[in-house]
Design an enzyme around this catalytic site. Structure first.
Site, PDB file in Angstrom:
ATOM      1  CB  THR A   6      -0.966  -0.009   1.196  1.00 40.61           C
ATOM      2  OG1 THR A   6      -0.229  -0.249   2.398  1.00 40.61           O
ATOM      3  CG2 THR A   6      -2.005  -1.101   1.034  1.00 40.61           C
ATOM      4  CB  THR A   7       1.714   3.943   2.307  1.00 38.95           C
ATOM      5  OG1 THR A   7       1.626   3.278   3.566  1.00 38.95           O
ATOM      6  CG2 THR A   7       0.382   4.576   1.960  1.00 38.95           C
ATOM      7  CE  LYS A  51      -0.033  -3.230   3.448  1.00 41.89           C
ATOM      8  NZ  LYS A  51      -0.744  -2.364   4.480  1.00 41.89           N
ATOM      9  N   GLY A  78       2.219   1.411   8.358  1.00 47.90           N
ATOM     10  CA  GLY A  78       1.482   2.256   9.281  1.00 47.90           C
ATOM     11  C   GLY A  78       0.253   1.529   9.798  1.00 47.90           C
ATOM     12  CB  THR A  85       0.371  -6.814  13.550  1.00 56.18           C
ATOM     13  OG1 THR A  85       0.355  -5.433  13.221  1.00 56.18           O
ATOM     14  CG2 THR A  85       1.766  -7.336  13.461  1.00 56.18           C
ATOM     15  CD  GLU A 144       2.028   5.096   6.940  1.00 54.47           C
ATOM     16  OE1 GLU A 144       1.300   4.747   5.995  1.00 54.47           O
ATOM     17  OE2 GLU A 144       1.587   5.574   8.009  1.00 54.47           O
ATOM     18  CB  THR A 195      -7.366  14.145   0.756  1.00 53.85           C
ATOM     19  OG1 THR A 195      -6.236  14.375   1.597  1.00 53.85           O
ATOM     20  CG2 THR A 195      -8.623  14.084   1.588  1.00 53.85           C
TER      21      THR A 195
END
Length: 389
Positions: A149-150, A171, A174, A182, A261, A389
């Site tokens: 993802t990030t 993966k 955050g 987890t 992150e 966003t």
């Protein structure tokens, strides 16, 4: 990569990755890994009260211990989406199961990403309809990339166990704090093990690896970790298998912590001398979770008092006696023998490294635990302030 030599991947698995339009940027975000033959399995899941449909479906399927494969959708969690989201999760798993010729309950479904948004079924259905079995090979590196993802980099590790191989992909950067399981993490092996033994081994390994990492103290709604063993390489020594699986899982755990992150440093907190392992874990978590410890490490600030403060938060552990506790960074003890100016300079140099080890001795008994995390930077705030966003 674990071990001295690069191990081969386990045989008897097929891997598919493709773009299903989950984020609209063309990147691969659909991953399917399936054993060609029946397999034993074990899985653990988040205990979040907001667990998504993928977790609810998979948790029920995992009870039988004969999972054959996993379906992973990246960058859309499909959590808190009501009955429609639940129906669409079941449809996704059903379509993949039909494509590979298995009952839906033989597949786990994992989905991670933004919460509160339903799957884009108009683009997802055609991607699922293009699945053809067999997939044509097993590219686990591609799978590690497609579940991101990030994440800034894919997370993959391998090991050998006798004639068998183990590969793990994960993966997570955050919304990570241990609670049963987890992140997303999947392990595939061609070792043959009794199902009961596999389950016991997997849970023991998770307790000391995936359940020992914390990025930001937040537990995801979608956490899933599983191992699938198809037995194609024959039986292996159970003790050796647990050791090798632990190697792979710990490798992934450290990769996850290092890639937190906005992170620039890996933090490893080693607590020894506790009343029991549970107490050691509480103390280690209090330290690795502390924003003040994290920011001190990020800034290279030799403020060891932050660690003492974090230990002190374990206020219900009445046998924690400050006069018996020792605190150190790497090999340098900072409490109770407080560092002079020369030692503080050495401590600052240690904190400037990209890996910081904090050692705490409680002098009670022989319980121990090691927790893994990362520093806290402005980058974490920037990433999460604009995540949706």
């Amino acid at each position: 990569m674990t071990g001295t030599h690069a191990p081969a991947d386990p045989v008897g698995f097929q891997v598919h990755t493709s773009s299903a339009g989950l984020a609209g940027d063309g990147r691969d975000d659909l991953t399917v890994v399936v054993s060609e033959t029946p397999a034993g399995s074990s899985a653990v899941f988040t205990r979040s009260r907001f667990a998504g449909p993928s977790v609810l479906l998979s948790r029920e399927s995992a009870r039988s211990g004969d999972t054959r494969g996993v379906v992973v959708l990246a960058r859309n969690a499909n959590v808190a989406t009501g009955p429609e989201g639940e129906a669409e999760a079941a449809e996704v798993r059903g379509r993949v199961a039909a494509a590979v010729g298995l009952p839906p309950e033989r597949l786990l479904l994992a989905s991670t990403g933004i919460i509160g948004v339903r799957y884009p079924m108009a683009t997802l259905r055609p991607a699922l309809d293009r699945l053809t079995w067999p997939f044509g090979g097993a590219d686990f590196a591609a799978a590690a990339r497609a579940i991101m993802t990030t994440d800034t980099r894919p997370k993959l590790a391998r090991a050998r166990c006798g004639a068998a191989s183990i590969v793990g992909i994960a993966k997570g950067v955050g919304m990570i704090a241990p609670d049963m399981a987890t992140l997303l993490g999947f392990f595939f092996t061609d070792a043959r093990l009794p199902r009961a033994g596999l389950d016991k081994t997997f849970r023991a390994v998770m307790a000391r690896t995936f359940n020992a990492v914390s990025i930001d103290t937040d537990t995801s709604t979608s956490d899933t970790a599983a191992v699938i063993a198809n037995g194609r390489a024959g039986p292996v020594d159970a003790t050796e298998f647990q050791h090798r699986l632990h190697q792979v899982a710990l490798d992934l755990t450290r990769q996850i912590a290092r890639d937190g992150e906005g992170a620039s440093k890996l933090i490893e907190v080693r607590v020894t001398g506790a009343r029991d392992d549970a107490q050691a874990k509480r103390v280690a978590r209090a330290i690795v979770d502390s924003p003040l410890v994290k920011t001190a490490v990020h800034g290279g600030d030799p403020n060891w008092g932050r660690v003492a403060m974090a230990i002190g938060k374990c206020q219900d552990d009445l046998d924690l006696r400050p006069e018996r506790i020792t605190i150190g960074f790497g090999d340098l003890e900072v409490y109770p023998h407080r560092p002079d100016a020369t030692a503080l300079a050495a401590l600052a140099a240690q904190l400037a490294a990209d890996e910081v080890v904090i050692r705490v001795g409680l002098a009670i008994a022989d319980g121990s635990f090691t927790a893994y995390g990362c520093d806290l930077s402005e980058g974490y705030i920037r990433i999460n302030a604009s995540y949706s966003t």
